[in-house]
Scaffold this active site. Structure first.
Site, PDB file in Angstrom:
ATOM      1  N   ASP A 137      23.520  31.723  71.525  1.00  0.00           N
ATOM      2  CA  ASP A 137      24.367  32.544  70.659  1.00  0.00           C
ATOM      3  C   ASP A 137      23.849  32.426  69.226  1.00  0.00           C
ATOM      4  O   ASP A 137      23.015  31.582  68.928  1.00  0.00           O
ATOM      5  CB  ASP A 137      25.833  32.113  70.741  1.00  0.00           C
ATOM      6  CG  ASP A 137      25.972  30.605  70.730  1.00  0.00           C
ATOM      7  OD1 ASP A 137      25.245  29.939  69.961  1.00  0.00           O
ATOM      8  OD2 ASP A 137      26.809  30.078  71.483  1.00  0.00           O
ATOM      9  N   ASP A 183      24.827  31.955  65.242  1.00  0.00           N
ATOM     10  CA  ASP A 183      25.856  31.550  64.292  1.00  0.00           C
ATOM     11  C   ASP A 183      25.411  31.889  62.879  1.00  0.00           C
ATOM     12  O   ASP A 183      24.248  31.712  62.523  1.00  0.00           O
ATOM     13  CB  ASP A 183      26.114  30.045  64.387  1.00  0.00           C
ATOM     14  CG  ASP A 183      26.673  29.658  65.759  1.00  0.00           C
ATOM     15  OD1 ASP A 183      27.466  30.438  66.307  1.00  0.00           O
ATOM     16  OD2 ASP A 183      26.288  28.599  66.281  1.00  0.00           O
ATOM     17  N   ASP A 203      25.424  18.209  62.065  1.00  0.00           N
ATOM     18  CA  ASP A 203      25.138  16.963  62.775  1.00  0.00           C
ATOM     19  C   ASP A 203      23.674  16.524  62.649  1.00  0.00           C
ATOM     20  O   ASP A 203      23.377  15.529  61.984  1.00  0.00           O
ATOM     21  CB  ASP A 203      25.615  17.035  64.236  1.00  0.00           C
ATOM     22  CG  ASP A 203      25.213  18.306  64.976  1.00  0.00           C
ATOM     23  OD1 ASP A 203      24.446  19.115  64.413  1.00  0.00           O
ATOM     24  OD2 ASP A 203      25.652  18.484  66.129  1.00  0.00           O
TER      25      ASP A 203
HETATM   26  P1  ATP Z   1      23.865  25.369  71.416  1.00  0.00           P
HETATM   27  O1  ATP Z   1      24.597  26.591  70.953  1.00  0.00           O
HETATM   28  O2  ATP Z   1      22.531  25.601  71.948  1.00  0.00           O
HETATM   29  O3  ATP Z   1      24.698  24.524  72.288  1.00  0.00           O
HETATM   30  P2  ATP Z   1      24.145  24.618  68.662  1.00  0.00           P
HETATM   31  O4  ATP Z   1      23.386  23.645  67.834  1.00  0.00           O
HETATM   32  O5  ATP Z   1      24.155  26.030  68.219  1.00  0.00           O
HETATM   33  O6  ATP Z   1      23.603  24.464  70.126  1.00  0.00           O
HETATM   34  P3  ATP Z   1      26.974  24.785  68.426  1.00  0.00           P
HETATM   35  O7  ATP Z   1      28.016  23.957  69.087  1.00  0.00           O
HETATM   36  O8  ATP Z   1      26.894  26.224  68.717  1.00  0.00           O
HETATM   37  O9  ATP Z   1      25.609  24.071  68.776  1.00  0.00           O
HETATM   38  O10 ATP Z   1      27.138  24.546  66.862  1.00  0.00           O
HETATM   39  C1  ATP Z   1      26.447  25.306  65.894  1.00  0.00           C
HETATM   40  C2  ATP Z   1      26.075  24.416  64.721  1.00  0.00           C
HETATM   41  O11 ATP Z   1      27.259  23.877  64.125  1.00  0.00           O
HETATM   42  C3  ATP Z   1      25.241  23.204  65.092  1.00  0.00           C
HETATM   43  O12 ATP Z   1      23.884  23.500  65.155  1.00  0.00           O
HETATM   44  C4  ATP Z   1      25.574  22.251  63.959  1.00  0.00           C
HETATM   45  O13 ATP Z   1      24.860  22.566  62.801  1.00  0.00           O
HETATM   46  C5  ATP Z   1      27.039  22.533  63.711  1.00  0.00           C
HETATM   47  N1  ATP Z   1      27.901  21.654  64.527  1.00  0.00           N
HETATM   48  C6  ATP Z   1      28.435  21.925  65.733  1.00  0.00           C
HETATM   49  N2  ATP Z   1      29.158  20.911  66.197  1.00  0.00           N
HETATM   50  C7  ATP Z   1      29.110  19.949  65.274  1.00  0.00           C
HETATM   51  C8  ATP Z   1      29.655  18.662  65.170  1.00  0.00           C
HETATM   52  N3  ATP Z   1      30.414  18.148  66.125  1.00  0.00           N
HETATM   53  N4  ATP Z   1      29.387  17.960  64.032  1.00  0.00           N
HETATM   54  C9  ATP Z   1      28.625  18.484  63.058  1.00  0.00           C
HETATM   55  N5  ATP Z   1      28.074  19.688  63.109  1.00  0.00           N
HETATM   56  C10 ATP Z   1      28.296  20.428  64.193  1.00  0.00           C
HETATM   57 MG    MG Z   2      25.246  27.647  69.104  1.00  0.00          MG
END
Ligand code: ATP
Ligand code: MG
Length: 413
Positions: free
Chosen positions: A37, A39, A116
């Site tokens: 996805d 963001d 994170d």
């Molecule tokens: P994927 O979508 O592939 O699972 P992602 O890194 O995009 O991985 P998401 O959960 O969609 O993960 O979160 C988007 C972004 O928001 C992350 O890349 C991170 O920068 C931030 N983020 C998400 N969850 C947390 C958390 N628990 N603590 C700190 N930052 C977070």
């Molecule tokens: Mg994501």
């Protein structure tokens, strides 16, 4: 890149706001993977975002976010967040260090430090096609390292789910954990107990249904995280009997990884049922020692194990219902005479239960002859199926010998 994401960036820019792609999509695009996805992070407030897009809804309490809808695709737009605030009504910290509410808006410089991992804190600027990197995320990305931003122990205490994310990303990306990021996990793993059970269910599924479930399992065990997610399964794994339970869960994961690789579907309930099967069997044995018959014992055992499990990970009702069915159907595979096998074949969970049986047979937990019988039964013609389910000849021949003996007796007078 998603056309819709580009559209969102351009529209926000045109309206006078800064807007960047951020997080997993930037990280994955840099690796040549297709992001799950997209963001967007912006300096517009959620209400301002809503004014720019007609197809937009504001969601979330812990983090207030805007969702912009394009048919089935949702672009998530988050306003830059800050951790510093004099007025702490918008930020709430639990006494154990956990962040409960976090709605303080800030600038991109603030937002970076809330993320994170360094590789998750890269911002793509469509105005000049550049990447903004405040934390050394590009270097870590190139080196394949997951490094938490800031002091790792503090960041895990703020949100213990980051420990699971560390495992998930390490497995998904094939990255290794930076030493300082890795070290506190062993000690802080029990903090997962304080996380709402519903959030853990989602995270757990993401890990195990990623196509690399077996690696995730091994890493979770290594760091002591697994026992906080599946205490009963972990208990069984530690008291393994001639190697059986450990093989069973691993085989189930291998199986589902292979299915994903082959483009087949995998269901959460099958894996969850596999994780807890050994515990169910143990509980059922106990019930039977207490005098229950087998079927009642398994029903009670299933309820007992499930109600203990949902304390750590809340599993939706429809999933626990299917888990229960898969478990209880295992007993019915033993009954292969008369109409019963036909009724079992027509059960909506037959296929899953049969796959489960194969897995048990493969790992020594079920009679492989029974499994082979069911394989044959499904492929058999109607006539063959009838033959297979006919009561055994034995009773007939017994009757015959009885009659014969009688005859001899009467012949003898
Ligand atoms: P994927 O979508 O592939 O699972 P992602 O890194 O995009 O991985 P998401 O959960 O969609 O993960 O979160 C988007 C972004 O928001 C992350 O890349 C991170 O920068 C931030 N983020 C998400 N969850 C947390 C958390 N628990 N603590 C700190 N930052 C977070
Ligand atoms: Mg994501």
């Amino acid at each position: 890149m998603s056309k819709n994401a580009v559209n969102v960036l351009n529209k926000l820019n045109k309206a006078g706001y800064d807007a960047y792609l951020v997080g997993g999509c930037v990280r994955d695009l840099l690796l040549g993977y297709e992001p799950k996805d997209f963001d967007v992070a912006t300096d517009a407030s959620p209400e301002q975002v809503k004014k720019v897009f007609r197809n937009c809804r504001l969601i979330g309490r812990r983090f207030r976010l805007a969702h912009v809808f394009f048919g089935r695709e949702i672009i998530e737009v988050a306003t830059f967040r800050s951790s510093n605030s004099d007025d702490n009504k918008d930020q709430k910290v639990h006494e154990d260090g956990r962040l409960l509410r976090d709605n303080v808006f800030g600038s991109i410089e603030d937002d970076v430090w809330r993320r994170d991992f360094t590789v998750n804190a890269l911002y793509y600027n469509i105005r000049d096609f550049s990447i903004i990197d405040y934390t050394g995320g590009m270097d870590d990305h190139t080196a394949g390292i997951l490094k938490l931003i800031g002091d790792p122990a503090t960041r895990y205490r703020e949100d213990p789910v980051r420990m699971l994310r560390a495992v998930r990303f390490a497995v998904k990306l094939g990255f290794s954990l930076d030493q300082a990021t890795e070290k506190p996990i062993f000690e802080l793993a029990p903090l997962l107990k304080g996380i709402p059970a519903a959030r853990l269910y989602d995270e757990t599924l993401k890990m195990f249904l990623s196509g690399k479930g077996i690696q995730a399992f091994e890493m979770l065990r290594h760091y002591g995280l697994f026992k906080n997610l599946f205490p009963q399964s972990d208990h069984c794994l530690n008291s393994e009997q001639n190697n059986f339970p450990r093989i069973f869960i691993a085989k189930a994961l291998e199986n589902s990884d292979k299915r994903i690789a082959d483009g087949k579907s995998v269901t959460p309930y099958f894996l969850m049922a596999a994780f807890l099967w050994e515990a169910v069997q143990g509980a059922a044995k106990e019930q039977m020692r207490g005098g229950d018959d087998e079927s009642i014992a398994y029903q009670h055992a299933a309820s007992k194990v499930l109600s203990a499990q949902v304390k750590s990970i809340s599993i939706p009702k429809r999933v626990t219902q299917s888990m229960r069915e898969v478990w209880l159907l295992q007993l019915r595979f033993e009954k292969r005479i008369g109409g019963r096998p036909f009724r079992l074949l027509g059960h909506p969970r037959f296929r899953a239960a049969y796959d489960f049986l194969l897995l048990r047979a493969e790992t020594g937990g079920a009679d492989s002859k029974v499994a082979e019988w069911w394989t044959k039964f499904q492929e058999a013609s109607d006539a063959e199926q009838k033959k297979m389910t006919r009561p055994p000849r034995k009773s007939k021949s017994k009757a015959k010998t009885k009659a014969k003996n009688k005859k001899i007796k009467s012949d003898n007078g």
